[in-house]
Design an enzyme around this catalytic site. Structure first.
Site, PDB file in Angstrom:
ATOM      1  N   LYS A 266       0.840  -1.199   0.000  1.00 43.20           N
ATOM      2  CA  LYS A 266       0.000   0.000   0.000  1.00 43.20           C
ATOM      3  C   LYS A 266       0.881   1.257   0.000  1.00 43.20           C
ATOM      4  CE  LYS A 266      -0.333  -0.221   5.056  1.00 43.20           C
ATOM      5  NZ  LYS A 266      -1.176  -0.682   6.185  1.00 43.20           N
TER       6      LYS A 266
ATOM      7  N   TYR B 210      18.109  29.976   7.655  1.00 42.63           N
ATOM      8  CA  TYR B 210      17.080  30.757   8.346  1.00 42.63           C
ATOM      9  C   TYR B 210      17.344  30.774   9.841  1.00 42.63           C
ATOM     10  CZ  TYR B 210      14.166  30.653   4.152  1.00 42.63           C
ATOM     11  OH  TYR B 210      13.666  30.803   2.887  1.00 42.63           O
TER      12      TYR B 210
END
Ligand code: PLP
Length: 346
Positions: free
Chosen positions: A39, A248
């Site tokens: 899956k 950042y």
């Protein structure tokens, strides 16, 4: 139109390791057949390639979540291998389901009622404590499945990766339901459940994560091999003086003149922001520095001075370590790896 240029990040996927993991799991339960749960695109690695490899190795049972996944996979699947759909059959799925050779794993009284008139074979999931998908055990006891052409009766363990008394309770109530219903086959164990002992094997096991290198039971340490490696191409390399900051928030400061390498690997690729300060490349030689941003991260390659722009940087990616360092499960880490990675099966 010109072909697109190659990806700047890739997963190198070890087909032989996938097969070895399937064989290892199969050998833990010699009395049971071993399926492959593929899956979510084989947990992100590529369902078609995984099925091809496992099918060639002798795997005969595959599971996906839904009928869209089933449709995408069926061209790859050849008899005697067979496919079943774990989420069963909703009203909107009926047309696709009756036209498909895959079996639904029916998981509610409504689904049973919907499927019964077709007279076609099916699997049934019975709930023994998960309370997620599965018919009520009382319905089984009352004969509510009688007359269905059941290929495999399933249940699913809630705590297989823990040493919990719930495992035995679920196994015992499932065994009683199997004795009542007498299906051709019964299946209970996922990857972790396979390692709980012979009484959890029944006729078929359903491993997923361990096929792909996720270790979810202590016994799998040393037995289950890593399947996916990450490499990212160095987009830019720069030398910075002591005191320079990276990224950042200027979260990292160079303590020495440093050589930095920037690669395309960010949270948009499923690379967890929580790995900030906790990841490395080249077997620990190059620390990841600064905050993970959307598309990019930076590694300190001062101690690997030979790497240059356009080289492929091997990122240290041990599912277990990356999971504990990031605070995410091995399932989340693996399935989050995004579409920008080339998936290179080798
Ligand atoms: C996903 C799933 C599995 C596989 O579980 P793993 O823990 O990945 O081995 C097995 N059975 C069912 C019903 C599932 O949903």
């Amino acid at each position: 139109m010109d072909a697109l240029p190659p990806s700047a990040s890739r997963l190198r996927i070890d087909r032989a390791a996938l097969i070895a993991n399937w064989r290892w799991l199969a050998a833990r339960q010699p009395g049971a057949a071993c399926a492959g749960v593929v899956k979510a695109n084989a947990y992100g690695l590529g369902a078609n390639e995984a099925v091809q490899a496992l099918q060639a190795a002798g795997c005969r049972d595959f599971f996906v979540s839904n009928w869209r996944e089933a449709g995408a996979l069926l061209p790859t699947l050849h008899a005697p291998a067979r496919l079943a759909v774990l989420h069963g059959v909703g009203a909107d799925d009926m047309a696709a389901a009756v036209a498909s050779p895959a079996r639904p794993v029916l998981c509610s009284a409504e689904q049973v009622a919907r499927w019964r008139p077709t007279g076609r074979p099916c699997d049934v999931m019975v709930d023994t404590g998960m309370n997620r998908l599965g018919v009520d055990p009382a319905m089984v006891a009352a004969g509510g499945l009688d007359g269905l052409d059941i290929d495999t009766l399933h249940s699913h363990l809630a705590c297989a990766d823990e040493d919990s008394p719930m495992n035995q309770r679920q196994r015992d109530s499932f065994a009683a339901l199997v004795a009542r219903q007498r299906p051709s086959r019964a299946a209970l164990a996922n990857s972790a459940g396979i390692c709980l002992g012979e009484s959890y094997g029944f006729d078929l096991t359903r491993p997923g994560i361990a096929l792909y290198g996720g270790i979810v039971h202590p016994l799998q340490q040393g037995g289950i091999r890593p399947v996916a490696r990450i490499e990212a191409r160095i987009l830019h390399r720069r030398d910075v003086p002591e005191g320079a900051t990276v990224g950042y928030g200027a979260r990292w400061t160079a303590r020495r003149p440093s050589r930095l390498a920037t690669v395309q690997l960010g949270y948009a690729d499923g690379w967890p922001v929580t790995l900030t300060g906790r990841a490395s490349a080249m077997n620990g030689a190059c620390a990841m520095v600064g905050r993970v941003s959307m598309d990019l991260t930076v590694f300190d390659v001062t101690d690997a001075p030979d790497v240059s722009e356009d080289d492929w940087l091997p990122i240290d990616f041990d599912l277990g370590q990356t999971s504990s360092a990031s605070g995410r499960s091995v399932y989340e880490v693996l399935t989050a790896l995004g579409a920008r990675f080339e998936r290179r099966w080798e």
